[in-house]
Design a protein around this motif. Sequence first.
Motif, PDB file in Angstrom:
ATOM      1  N   TYR A  89       0.816  -1.261  -0.017  1.00  0.00           N
ATOM      2  CA  TYR A  89      -0.006  -0.111  -0.115  1.00  0.00           C
ATOM      3  C   TYR A  89       0.819   1.261  -0.002  1.00  0.00           C
ATOM      4  N   LYS A  90       0.543   2.106  -1.024  1.00  0.00           N
ATOM      5  CA  LYS A  90       0.976   3.737  -0.647  1.00  0.00           C
ATOM      6  C   LYS A  90      -0.033   4.613  -0.417  1.00  0.00           C
ATOM      7  N   LEU A  91       0.366   5.354   0.574  1.00  0.00           N
ATOM      8  CA  LEU A  91      -0.899   6.503   0.790  1.00  0.00           C
ATOM      9  C   LEU A  91      -0.335   7.704   0.563  1.00  0.00           C
ATOM     10  N   ASN A  92      -1.003   8.662   0.507  1.00  0.00           N
ATOM     11  CA  ASN A  92      -0.776  10.162   0.349  1.00  0.00           C
ATOM     12  C   ASN A  92      -1.689  10.692   1.434  1.00  0.00           C
ATOM     13  N   ALA A  93      -1.009  11.322   2.595  1.00  0.00           N
ATOM     14  CA  ALA A  93      -1.572  12.059   3.558  1.00  0.00           C
ATOM     15  C   ALA A  93      -0.804  12.984   4.255  1.00  0.00           C
ATOM     16  N   GLU A  94      -1.490  14.301   4.634  1.00  0.00           N
ATOM     17  CA  GLU A  94      -0.639  15.081   5.325  1.00  0.00           C
ATOM     18  C   GLU A  94       0.656  15.514   4.414  1.00  0.00           C
ATOM     19  N   SER A  95       0.499  15.520   3.227  1.00  0.00           N
ATOM     20  CA  SER A  95       1.804  15.571   2.378  1.00  0.00           C
ATOM     21  C   SER A  95       2.571  14.791   2.388  1.00  0.00           C
ATOM     22  N   LEU A  96       2.511  13.537   3.072  1.00  0.00           N
ATOM     23  CA  LEU A  96       3.447  12.555   3.417  1.00  0.00           C
ATOM     24  C   LEU A  96       3.185  11.414   2.441  1.00  0.00           C
ATOM     25  N   ASN A  97       4.334  11.015   1.938  1.00  0.00           N
ATOM     26  CA  ASN A  97       4.159   9.860   1.169  1.00  0.00           C
ATOM     27  C   ASN A  97       4.602   8.496   1.781  1.00  0.00           C
ATOM     28  N   ILE A  98       3.541   7.524   2.008  1.00  0.00           N
ATOM     29  CA  ILE A  98       3.786   6.519   2.940  1.00  0.00           C
ATOM     30  C   ILE A  98       3.687   5.083   2.353  1.00  0.00           C
ATOM     31  N   VAL A  99       4.650   4.205   2.441  1.00  0.00           N
ATOM     32  CA  VAL A  99       4.552   2.833   1.835  1.00  0.00           C
ATOM     33  C   VAL A  99       4.459   1.575   3.086  1.00  0.00           C
ATOM     34  N   HIS A 100       3.554   0.956   2.852  1.00  0.00           N
ATOM     35  CA  HIS A 100       3.513  -0.058   3.818  1.00  0.00           C
ATOM     36  C   HIS A 100       3.756  -1.269   3.142  1.00  0.00           C
ATOM     37  N   LEU A 101       4.823  -2.241   3.260  1.00  0.00           N
ATOM     38  CA  LEU A 101       4.980  -3.582   2.405  1.00  0.00           C
ATOM     39  C   LEU A 101       4.284  -4.568   2.885  1.00  0.00           C
ATOM     40  N   GLY A 102       3.636  -4.597   3.876  1.00  0.00           N
ATOM     41  CA  GLY A 102       2.735  -5.681   4.428  1.00  0.00           C
ATOM     42  C   GLY A 102       3.477  -6.880   4.622  1.00  0.00           C
ATOM     43  N   MET A 117       9.508   3.978  -4.866  1.00  0.00           N
ATOM     44  CA  MET A 117      10.752   4.484  -4.653  1.00  0.00           C
ATOM     45  C   MET A 117      10.374   5.902  -3.829  1.00  0.00           C
ATOM     46  N   SER A 118      11.604   6.250  -2.874  1.00  0.00           N
ATOM     47  CA  SER A 118      11.789   7.257  -2.152  1.00  0.00           C
ATOM     48  C   SER A 118      10.500   7.905  -1.360  1.00  0.00           C
ATOM     49  N   PRO A 119       9.953   6.626  -0.665  1.00  0.00           N
ATOM     50  CA  PRO A 119       8.902   7.218   0.305  1.00  0.00           C
ATOM     51  C   PRO A 119       9.393   8.041   1.311  1.00  0.00           C
ATOM     52  N   ASP A 120       8.465   8.862   1.997  1.00  0.00           N
ATOM     53  CA  ASP A 120       8.631   9.615   3.034  1.00  0.00           C
ATOM     54  C   ASP A 120       8.959   8.633   4.611  1.00  0.00           C
ATOM     55  N   ILE A 121       8.050   7.758   4.414  1.00  0.00           N
ATOM     56  CA  ILE A 121       7.777   6.874   5.379  1.00  0.00           C
ATOM     57  C   ILE A 121       7.621   5.358   4.804  1.00  0.00           C
ATOM     58  N   LEU A 122       8.334   4.521   5.211  1.00  0.00           N
ATOM     59  CA  LEU A 122       8.571   3.062   4.764  1.00  0.00           C
ATOM     60  C   LEU A 122       8.329   2.138   6.266  1.00  0.00           C
ATOM     61  N   PHE A 123       7.035   1.310   6.007  1.00  0.00           N
ATOM     62  CA  PHE A 123       6.801   0.274   6.966  1.00  0.00           C
ATOM     63  C   PHE A 123       7.271  -0.938   6.430  1.00  0.00           C
ATOM     64  N   ILE A 124       8.434  -1.732   6.938  1.00  0.00           N
ATOM     65  CA  ILE A 124       8.866  -2.896   6.230  1.00  0.00           C
ATOM     66  C   ILE A 124       9.102  -4.154   7.179  1.00  0.00           C
TER      67      ILE A 124
END
Length: 204
Positions: A89-102, A117-124
């Motif tokens: 999942y890739k989300l855009n919220a509060e001008s943040l680019n967030i990636v959650h790799l599940g 590529m180049s997310p602000d926040i990466l959940f891995i």
Amino acid sequence: MHISWLGQTCIKLQTKNLDKDITVLIDAYKPKKGEFPRNFSPDVALFSHGLDETATVSQDTFTVSSLGEMEVKNLMIYAIPGFGESVIYKLNAESLNIVHLGRLKEAPANECLEKIMSPDILFIPVGGGESYMDAKSAASLANTLEPRLIIPIAYHCDTDQEAAPITAFIKEIGLKATTGEKKIIIKKKDLPQEETKLIVLEKE
């Protein structure tokens, strides 16, 4: 944005959009023993590995478990194929680019990498075993993606005792970890500009 880790690959995001508070719950799960750590009625629930082993959420919750692009409560959500049947999942919220790799077990194809590529926040996921990437593979993927902030998930906790401890990933990634918090507040202006930051959350 408020961020909490609830064990396994489950993340709770509390964000504000158009002056409305929105709760996004990613990968609510049924632990092998006991119940899901919290009784939530999130506005949005995302599931990266189907619905067979997931915790029940409110009927009013907007639920996503398949691929596609959508706008939900003014949040942009991109559900991208990972490895096998997993969803990233890739989300855009509060001008943040967030990636959650599940529940990613192996690095995804280059076509997917280009989209995240180049997310602000990466959940891995870093816990290895049959369900997640191991620490070495996770560190390699994180370095490839070049996030500004790394938040590891799916490491050893009371509801996931077969996963490897977080120390293995910290050693592989080679970054000084900020630890000791169950919830953090992140704003775009607080993100590091020149380096990558590692935050290790305690399970809420």
